[in-house]
Design an enzyme around this catalytic site. Structure first.
Site, short mmCIF file in Angstrom:
data_model
loop_
_atom_site.label_atom_id
_atom_site.label_comp_id
_atom_site.label_asym_id
_atom_site.label_seq_id
_atom_site.Cartn_x
_atom_site.Cartn_y
_atom_site.Cartn_z
N ASP A 62 0.39 -0.01 5.20
CA ASP A 62 -0.50 0.04 6.36
C ASP A 62 -1.77 -0.76 6.09
O ASP A 62 -2.20 -0.91 4.93
CB ASP A 62 -0.90 1.50 6.66
CG ASP A 62 0.28 2.33 7.15
OD1 ASP A 62 1.30 1.73 7.55
OD2 ASP A 62 0.18 3.57 7.10
N ASP A 77 -5.67 3.56 2.46
CA ASP A 77 -4.53 4.05 1.68
C ASP A 77 -3.53 2.94 1.40
O ASP A 77 -2.97 2.86 0.30
CB ASP A 77 -3.83 5.20 2.43
CG ASP A 77 -4.60 6.51 2.30
OD1 ASP A 77 -5.40 6.62 1.36
OD2 ASP A 77 -4.39 7.40 3.14
N ASP A 80 -4.87 -0.17 6.06
CA ASP A 80 -5.98 0.77 5.94
C ASP A 80 -6.28 1.00 4.47
O ASP A 80 -5.69 0.37 3.59
CB ASP A 80 -5.67 2.09 6.67
CG ASP A 80 -4.43 2.78 6.13
OD1 ASP A 80 -3.92 2.36 5.07
OD2 ASP A 80 -3.96 3.74 6.76
N GLU A 130 5.61 1.55 2.73
CA GLU A 130 4.84 2.79 2.70
C GLU A 130 5.37 3.76 3.75
O GLU A 130 5.26 3.53 4.95
CB GLU A 130 3.37 2.50 2.99
CG GLU A 130 2.49 3.74 3.06
CD GLU A 130 1.06 3.44 3.47
OE1 GLU A 130 0.28 4.41 3.64
OE2 GLU A 130 0.72 2.25 3.64
#
Length: 663
Positions: A517, A521, A519, A444
């Site tokens: 990541d 997203d 998180d 990412e």
């Protein structure tokens, strides 16, 4: 030292009892000892209860998950015979629950068709439970027996447990109550999944018109009841996919005579939807969901292809001379249920877990019943048929355009293909040509991609950074997928093609690793990529080549020591170990780590953690992908969330999280 050839004698051979053999090799009987195998025990006992109901004995089946994680199944059938079988000189209980390939379902005077193999299923469940008890209510008595570890001995391992007979208050009471507790020495996880059992009972209720299924969970006090008075039609309406139907549901029911004595019953209901960009075929045999399809599904596909091509040719709906409709064109937008009842003497399941039907006669049965009825339906419902063919012809055009796009890419020069594979991702390739050892990290963002390039094993690890979120392919047309540059980059980097042209042997990497990541997203990107691989490179997933990288959430550091933590529990342990005077870092993104830290924690084969993406239940997996990822399923997603997610969190819970992060 060379072993002597004559050292291997008959004394080296081992003979296991039937129940010992099941315990020694449980995978041969239930597929695996994972969560799927655990629930297969439930299906075996429930199917025995369903078979009684199908024969007209009782209309109520109750399943209860108890506090100790044992589970009970009670029916209103005839009750298991518990008198002595004079041929075997053992009781009916022991015949059913201690001996494989014993029971009443090998004689069609007892059961015309059956989903459970009364004796195989019961005995296997008994063998894989640390205890099982059975109540058989019949002839005015409660006949009771208990087994331990698949044996009819008490815990003191003394004499065989005798059947206890207690007079019933209600002489009319009849049925069987089976309670068992899965053996924790065989199953790593013995916690039953309420949702999985609920879905299964709902299926069985739809296939058994007027039979009431009750599910209770004493662990949570959840309770559901399933009954469909109109059978499969009512069930289909409840579970139909899509929001824009193209006409009324198509219902076909018929009988195919195999010979003078045997018949196969076929029931089909389906509907086309404008907003559904794929096919959804749910199939069942004798009340058992056949998640891998089989001969009956092959018969359905054959019939659909023949009927729709016949109609298209007679009504001159195809433009080109040599143009024909393929099965994928015809089934796009179709959601349907196919159920067959096959006589016991003809039933062939591929594998004990009954996920694929192998009965050849079922193909001819479904093909004939569907073909004989579907063409007349199309002719008699011209308005609905016109709307359906508009959808089918649109699918045909999309397929032709997608083939043209693939052909254009296939004709590209080698240099152009290299440019294509680097177009959006800026691939940093691995130097080794030993593809089985190579790993592709799909990363990412450019920042994390830059760090990954610095710390990678240049010989075996390739880095492909993503720009933004990839396209959600679920419910999209093939032409849109092939027109997406990001997805084309992934396809040509892996080198094995996609969809029907995908060839596992051509993969350039043994592992495809998604690294995002930690998180929201990052999780979303993971889901989008996993969905893409599932939809268009499924063998890659099925054969264990897809992984998710697990970057740490925390780093505790002192002058002399550093500890990485992947969970709050590990963080608490690390804090206790280090004591005071440490620096705590909370990693919310890969870019917050320097190259050395990323390499040490997330990429090095010696210290990293990877999650392998596997498919335990292909039918359930397909349903969940559609439910959570298809843009047309927003209403069903909302319904699922309302029924399965508890949002009753207190505000102080979130405040506690914020407080811990600030510390």
């Amino acid at each position: 030292m060379e072993k002597k050839l004559n050292s291997y004698t008959a004394d080296n051979l081992t003979s296991l009892s039937e129940m010992e053999a099941v315990r020694k090799r449980p995978g041969m009987y239930i597929g695996a000892t994972d969560i799927t195998g655990l629930h297969h025990l439930v299906w075996e006992i429930v199917d025995n209860a369903v078979d009684e109901a199908k024969e007209g004995y009782g209309k109520r089946i109750e399943v209860t998950i108890h506090l100790d994680n044992s589970i009970s199944v009670e029916d209103q059938g005839r009750g298991v015979p518990c008198d002595i079988n004079h041929k075997e000189n053992i009781s009916g209980f022991d015949m059913v629950y201690l001996k494989l390939h014993s029971g009443g379902k090998f004689d069609e005077s007892n059961y015309r068709s059956a989903g459970g193999l009364h004796g195989v299923g019961g005995a296997v469940v008994n063998a894989l439970s640390d205890w099982m008890e059975i109540h058989s209510y019949r002839d005015g008595y409660d006949n009771y027996i208990k087994y331990y570890n698949g044996k009819n001995i008490d815990k003191g391992e003394k004499l065989a447990t005798k059947i206890k007979k207690t007079p019933l208050d209600k002489l009319s009471k009849r049925g069987t109550l089976v309670t068992f507790h899965p053996d924790p020495s065989i199953f790593a996880d013995t916690n039953f999944d309420y949702s999985k059992i609920s879905t299964s009972l709902d299926d069985r209720a739809g296939l058994n018109k007027g039979v009431l299924f009750i599910l209770k969970d004493e662990r949570t006090s959840r309770h559901e009841e399933f009954i469909y008075k109109d059978g499969l039609k009512e069930y289909f309406v409840k579970h139909s996919y899509g929001k824009s139907p193209l006409g009324e549901p198509i219902y076909i029911k018929g009988e195919y005579k195999v010979d003078d004595n045997e018949s196969i019953h076929v029931e089909f209901i389906g509907q086309y939807y404008q907003d559904l960009q794929m096919e959804n075929i749910s199939s069942f045999t004798n009340g058992v969901r056949t998640s891998e399809g089989g001969s009956h599904v092959s018969g359905l596909k054959k019939a659909l292809t023949n009927v729709f091509n016949k109609y298209a040719n007679l009504h001159k709906l195809l433009k080109g001379k040599d143009q024909t409709l393929e099965g994928s064109d015809i089934r796009t937008g179709l959601s349907c249920i196919l159920a067959v009842d096959v006589p016991e003497k003809l039933i062939i399941f591929e594998g004990q877990t009954k996920t694929k039907l192998g009965t050849k006669e079922a193909l001819n049965a479904v093909d004939e019943v569907i073909e004989n009825n579907l063409y007349y339906y199309l002719e008699e419902h011209s308005k609905d048929t016109s709307a359906i063919f508009e959808k089918i012809l649109s699918s045909l055009q999309e397929r032709l355009e997608a083939n043209k796009a693939k052909e254009n890419v296939r004709k590209l020069s080698k240099q152009d293909k290299v440019k294509l594979s680097n177009l959006s991702g800026k691939l940093t390739p691995a130097s080794s040509k030993n593809y089985a050892l190579n790993e592709l990290f799909i990363v990412e963002g450019d920042s994390a991609g830059g760090s990954a390039k610095k710390c990678r094993d240049w010989q075996h690890q390739a880095i492909l950074p993503l720009r933004g979120k990839p396209k959600n392919v679920v419910g999209e047309s093939l032409a849109d997928v092939y027109d997406n540059k990001e997805l084309n980059t992934i396809i040509y980097t892996i080198g094995a093609g996609c969809d029907k042209e995908f060839k596992l042997k051509d993969m350039h990497y043994g592992k495809i690793i998604i690294m995002t990541d930690a998180d929201d997203d990052g999780c979303h990107i993971q889901n989008l990529l996993i969905s893409f691989f599932y939809e268009h490179m499924r063998p890659l997933v099925e054969n264990g080549h897809l992984y998710i990288a697990c970057p740490p959430l925390y780093r505790l550091a002192t002058k002399n020591e550093e500890i990485y933590c992947w969970s709050d529990e590990e963080l608490a342990q690390a804090r206790q170990k280090i004591g005071k005077g440490y620096i705590l870092s909370r990693y919310k993104g890969l870019g917050e780590m320097n190259a050395d830290q990323l390499g040490q924690t997330t990429m090095s084969v010696n210290s990293r953690r990877l999650i392998q993406v596997v498919i335990d239940d292909i039918e359930e997996c397909g349903d969940k992908v559609k439910l959570f990822m298809d843009k047309n399923f927003a209403d069903k997603r909302r319904e699922w969330i309302d029924n399965n997610i508890d949002f009753s969190f207190k505000q102080d819970y979130f405040e506690e999280i914020k407080s811990n992060e600030s510390k």
